[in-house]
Design a protein around this motif. Structure first.
Motif, PDB file in Angstrom:
ATOM      1  N   TYR A  93     -22.216  15.321   9.722  1.00 14.19           N
ATOM      2  CA  TYR A  93     -21.506  16.085   9.055  1.00 14.19           C
ATOM      3  C   TYR A  93     -21.187  17.218  10.792  1.00 14.19           C
ATOM      4  CZ  TYR A  93     -18.390  20.174   7.601  1.00 14.19           C
ATOM      5  OH  TYR A  93     -17.634  20.753   6.884  1.00 14.19           O
ATOM      6  N   ARG A  94     -20.278  16.388  11.666  1.00 13.26           N
ATOM      7  CA  ARG A  94     -19.809  17.036  12.438  1.00 13.26           C
ATOM      8  C   ARG A  94     -17.932  17.252  12.792  1.00 13.26           C
ATOM      9  NH1 ARG A  94     -23.343  12.621  16.167  1.00 13.26           N
ATOM     10  NH2 ARG A  94     -25.708  13.674  15.618  1.00 13.26           N
ATOM     11  N   VAL A  95     -17.904  17.351  11.547  1.00 14.56           N
ATOM     12  CA  VAL A  95     -16.413  17.114  11.884  1.00 14.56           C
ATOM     13  C   VAL A  95     -15.640  18.357  12.259  1.00 14.56           C
ATOM     14  CG1 VAL A  95     -13.760  17.081   9.851  1.00 14.56           C
ATOM     15  CG2 VAL A  95     -15.794  15.814   9.495  1.00 14.56           C
ATOM     16  N   GLU A  96     -14.687  18.795  12.442  1.00 12.63           N
ATOM     17  CA  GLU A  96     -14.003  20.161  13.503  1.00 12.63           C
ATOM     18  C   GLU A  96     -13.195  20.682  12.800  1.00 12.63           C
ATOM     19  OE1 GLU A  96     -13.714  20.012  17.226  1.00 12.63           O
ATOM     20  OE2 GLU A  96     -15.718  19.636  18.107  1.00 12.63           O
ATOM     21  N   TYR A  97     -12.680  21.396  11.669  1.00 12.69           N
ATOM     22  CA  TYR A  97     -11.747  21.435  11.201  1.00 12.69           C
ATOM     23  C   TYR A  97     -10.639  22.288  11.971  1.00 12.69           C
ATOM     24  CZ  TYR A  97     -14.484  21.258   6.980  1.00 12.69           C
ATOM     25  OH  TYR A  97     -15.140  21.227   6.076  1.00 12.69           O
ATOM     26  N   GLY A  98      -9.606  22.038  11.733  1.00 11.61           N
ATOM     27  CA  GLY A  98      -7.696  22.118  12.321  1.00 11.61           C
ATOM     28  C   GLY A  98      -7.558  24.139  11.393  1.00 11.61           C
ATOM     29  N   LEU A 150       0.937  -0.878  -0.194  1.00 13.50           N
ATOM     30  CA  LEU A 150       0.294  -0.229   0.597  1.00 13.50           C
ATOM     31  C   LEU A 150       0.591   0.897   0.428  1.00 13.50           C
ATOM     32  CD1 LEU A 150      -2.956  -1.048   2.913  1.00 13.50           C
ATOM     33  CD2 LEU A 150      -2.601  -0.656   0.171  1.00 13.50           C
ATOM     34  N   PRO A 151       0.542   1.869  -0.767  1.00 12.91           N
ATOM     35  CA  PRO A 151       1.462   3.238  -0.781  1.00 12.91           C
ATOM     36  C   PRO A 151       1.298   4.413   0.615  1.00 12.91           C
ATOM     37  CG  PRO A 151      -0.743   3.601  -1.970  1.00 12.91           C
ATOM     38  CD  PRO A 151      -0.228   2.091  -1.744  1.00 12.91           C
ATOM     39  N   ASP A 152       1.231   5.008   0.747  1.00 13.59           N
ATOM     40  CA  ASP A 152       1.529   5.658   2.353  1.00 13.59           C
ATOM     41  C   ASP A 152       0.452   6.734   2.527  1.00 13.59           C
ATOM     42  OD1 ASP A 152       3.986   5.057   3.141  1.00 13.59           O
ATOM     43  OD2 ASP A 152       5.281   6.698   2.738  1.00 13.59           O
ATOM     44  N   ASP A 153      -0.605   6.805   3.299  1.00 15.46           N
ATOM     45  CA  ASP A 153      -1.565   7.080   3.498  1.00 15.46           C
ATOM     46  C   ASP A 153      -1.263   8.798   4.324  1.00 15.46           C
ATOM     47  OD1 ASP A 153      -1.332   6.805   6.651  1.00 15.46           O
ATOM     48  OD2 ASP A 153      -2.287   4.745   6.556  1.00 15.46           O
ATOM     49  N   VAL A 154      -2.592   9.578   4.465  1.00 16.78           N
ATOM     50  CA  VAL A 154      -2.646  10.995   5.053  1.00 16.78           C
ATOM     51  C   VAL A 154      -3.967  11.025   5.838  1.00 16.78           C
ATOM     52  CG1 VAL A 154      -1.586  12.207   3.260  1.00 16.78           C
ATOM     53  CG2 VAL A 154      -4.052  11.823   2.784  1.00 16.78           C
ATOM     54  N   ILE A 155      -4.051  11.822   6.898  1.00 21.42           N
ATOM     55  CA  ILE A 155      -5.071  11.780   7.669  1.00 21.42           C
ATOM     56  C   ILE A 155      -5.725  12.544   6.916  1.00 21.42           C
ATOM     57  CG2 ILE A 155      -6.154  12.214  10.392  1.00 21.42           C
ATOM     58  CD1 ILE A 155      -3.106  11.564  11.112  1.00 21.42           C
ATOM     59  N   TRP A 156      -7.199  12.132   7.123  1.00 21.22           N
ATOM     60  CA  TRP A 156      -8.467  13.144   7.190  1.00 21.22           C
ATOM     61  C   TRP A 156      -9.437  13.459   8.051  1.00 21.22           C
ATOM     62  CZ3 TRP A 156     -13.632  13.508   7.993  1.00 21.22           C
ATOM     63  CH2 TRP A 156     -14.102  14.407   7.169  1.00 21.22           C
ATOM     64  N   CYS A 177      -4.659  19.575   0.602  1.00 21.17           N
ATOM     65  CA  CYS A 177      -5.990  18.862   0.200  1.00 21.17           C
ATOM     66  C   CYS A 177      -5.041  17.812   0.072  1.00 21.17           C
ATOM     67  CB  CYS A 177      -6.900  19.795  -1.150  1.00 21.17           C
ATOM     68  SG  CYS A 177      -8.657  18.834  -0.872  1.00 21.17           S
ATOM     69  N   TRP A 178      -6.247  16.826   1.063  1.00 21.32           N
ATOM     70  CA  TRP A 178      -5.932  15.766   0.401  1.00 21.32           C
ATOM     71  C   TRP A 178      -6.329  14.674  -0.519  1.00 21.32           C
ATOM     72  CZ3 TRP A 178      -9.650  13.105  -1.705  1.00 21.32           C
ATOM     73  CH2 TRP A 178     -11.466  13.113  -1.470  1.00 21.32           C
ATOM     74  N   CYS A 179      -6.744  15.301  -1.699  1.00 17.68           N
ATOM     75  CA  CYS A 179      -7.496  14.614  -2.848  1.00 17.68           C
ATOM     76  C   CYS A 179      -5.640  14.790  -3.629  1.00 17.68           C
ATOM     77  CB  CYS A 179      -8.218  15.450  -3.262  1.00 17.68           C
ATOM     78  SG  CYS A 179      -7.365  17.370  -4.056  1.00 17.68           S
ATOM     79  N   GLY A 180      -4.932  16.106  -3.635  1.00 14.21           N
ATOM     80  CA  GLY A 180      -3.259  15.923  -4.099  1.00 14.21           C
ATOM     81  C   GLY A 180      -3.514  17.045  -5.127  1.00 14.21           C
ATOM     82  N   SER A 181      -4.158  18.027  -4.824  1.00 14.77           N
ATOM     83  CA  SER A 181      -4.440  19.305  -5.931  1.00 14.77           C
ATOM     84  C   SER A 181      -2.983  19.866  -5.444  1.00 14.77           C
ATOM     85  CB  SER A 181      -5.357  20.167  -5.837  1.00 14.77           C
ATOM     86  OG  SER A 181      -5.564  20.672  -3.657  1.00 14.77           O
ATOM     87  N   GLY A 182      -2.304  20.227  -4.114  1.00 16.86           N
ATOM     88  CA  GLY A 182      -2.135  21.459  -3.921  1.00 16.86           C
ATOM     89  C   GLY A 182      -2.106  22.246  -3.676  1.00 16.86           C
ATOM     90  N   THR A 183      -3.465  22.401  -3.780  1.00 15.28           N
ATOM     91  CA  THR A 183      -4.362  24.128  -3.003  1.00 15.28           C
ATOM     92  C   THR A 183      -4.630  23.843  -1.510  1.00 15.28           C
ATOM     93  OG1 THR A 183      -5.278  24.278  -4.942  1.00 15.28           O
ATOM     94  CG2 THR A 183      -6.720  25.466  -3.099  1.00 15.28           C
ATOM     95  N   LYS A 184      -4.672  24.963  -0.847  1.00 12.21           N
ATOM     96  CA  LYS A 184      -5.280  24.698   0.755  1.00 12.21           C
ATOM     97  C   LYS A 184      -6.929  24.144   0.922  1.00 12.21           C
ATOM     98  CE  LYS A 184      -2.864  28.512   2.582  1.00 12.21           C
ATOM     99  NZ  LYS A 184      -2.922  29.703   3.042  1.00 12.21           N
ATOM    100  N   TYR A 185      -6.879  23.004   2.081  1.00 14.80           N
ATOM    101  CA  TYR A 185      -7.839  22.138   2.243  1.00 14.80           C
ATOM    102  C   TYR A 185      -9.331  22.861   1.872  1.00 14.80           C
ATOM    103  CZ  TYR A 185     -11.417  19.130   4.119  1.00 14.80           C
ATOM    104  OH  TYR A 185     -12.453  18.448   4.671  1.00 14.80           O
TER     105      TYR A 185
END
Length: 300
Positions: A294-299, A245-251, A259-267
């Motif tokens: 949807y209860r996600v708190e953004y950092g 498996l490739p390396d993962d990132v945390i969402w 951004c997690w999608c790999g765009s290079g833009t801020k999330y």
């Protein structure tokens, strides 16, 4: 010393750089093909009496003939004799394992493969093509029996069936991602933006943006942090071979981080933006999840 089978070599002109024993094994198979089994049996029995590796090969060939004739007990006796010799990295040992595998005797074939390959090292596999063949056979049979593959199996080559099933499995995993064991597998944007014509449709029938919007919607419906595993085409090819498996990132990432999608833009300016209302997409359970959880708190 007079060779009682010398005429066989002279009559059929079997000149082999591998020596008399190998040549006689070839002649014996020719006799069977042409309906002269008694002459083949004479050759096999002579080589068996002489012993050594050619004798082992003669016993395996003789066992194959006995199986074909329906003489199973006699065939197993010949194979038991070969196994008792303990020459586990010989051509005869590989031939016996492959013969049993081809006859559908997978448990018995695995006994031969495992006896020779259970404790080899990666270095030993690279030094010997016979050990590599045994490890490959072990992998092939274990996969056919539905057994989990271990580190030794992965030193061998996958069978065509395994490669085909792994191809479909991985592709489906990436086409229609779901969260399993707090992990989701996705294509990063750079891969979708750069794929050749026709390949993108294999990945997603939707647009690139819709692909990531649906994944983000699915992620927001979770009540925990998720590991996002981004696959490149190189990772995909490697994964087909060794299940790595490739390396993962945390969402979710902090809002000012890439951004997690790999765009290079801020999330917060990419997948972290408010999402449009999407029509439910056909796919595994989870794609249809809405905003209710949807209860996600953004950092920061």
């Amino acid at each position: 010393m007079e060779d009682p089978l010398a005429d066989e070599l002279r009559n059929y002109g079997t000149e082999s750089p591998f020596g008399r024993g190998f040549a006689l094994l070839v002649v014996a198979k020719m006799h069977v093909r042409h309906g002269r089994p008694e002459r083949a049996i004479a050759i096999w029995q002579q080589l068996i009496r002489e012993g050594d590796k050619n004798g082992d090969s003669a016993q395996v060939d003789y066992a194959h003939f006995l199986f074909e004739e329906g003489l199973k007990d006699e065939a197993w006796d010949e194979l038991d004799s070969v196994m008792s010799n303990g020459r586990i990295y010989s051509a005869a040992w590989i031939k016996a394992a492959e013969m049993l595998e081809e006859r559908g005797k997978l448990d018995e074939a695995l006994t031969w493969y495992a006896h020779a390959a259970d404790h080899v090292t990666a270095e030993e596999v690279t030094r010997s093509y016979r050990i590599e063949d045994l490890v490959t056979g072990r992998r092939r049979v274990r996969y056919a029996l539905g057994m989990p593959l271990d580190a030794i199996d992965l030193l061998g080559e996958p069978s065509d069936d395994e490669a085909d099933e792994r191809y479909v499995e991985l592709l489906d995993l990436l086409r229609r991602p779901i969260v399993t064991e707090s992990r989701i597998h996705v294509w990063p944007r750079a891969e979708l933006d750069g794929v050749r014509e026709g390949w993108q449709q294999r990945i997603s029938a939707e647009s690139v943006d819709a692909y990531y919007q649906r994944i983000e919607q699915l992620l927001r419906a979770q009540e925990q942090r998720i590991l996002v595993v981004p696959w490149t085409m190189r990772d995909y090819q490697q994964g087909l071979e060794d299940f790595s498996l490739p390396d993962d990132v945390i969402w979710p990432p902090p809002s000012n981080k890439p951004c997690w999608c790999g765009s290079g833009t801020k999330y917060k300016k990419c997948c972290g933006r408010p999402l449009p209302v999407l029509e439910p997409a056909a796919g595994p359970a989870g794609w249809e999840t809405g905003w209710a959880r949807y209860r996600v708190e953004y950092g920061g």
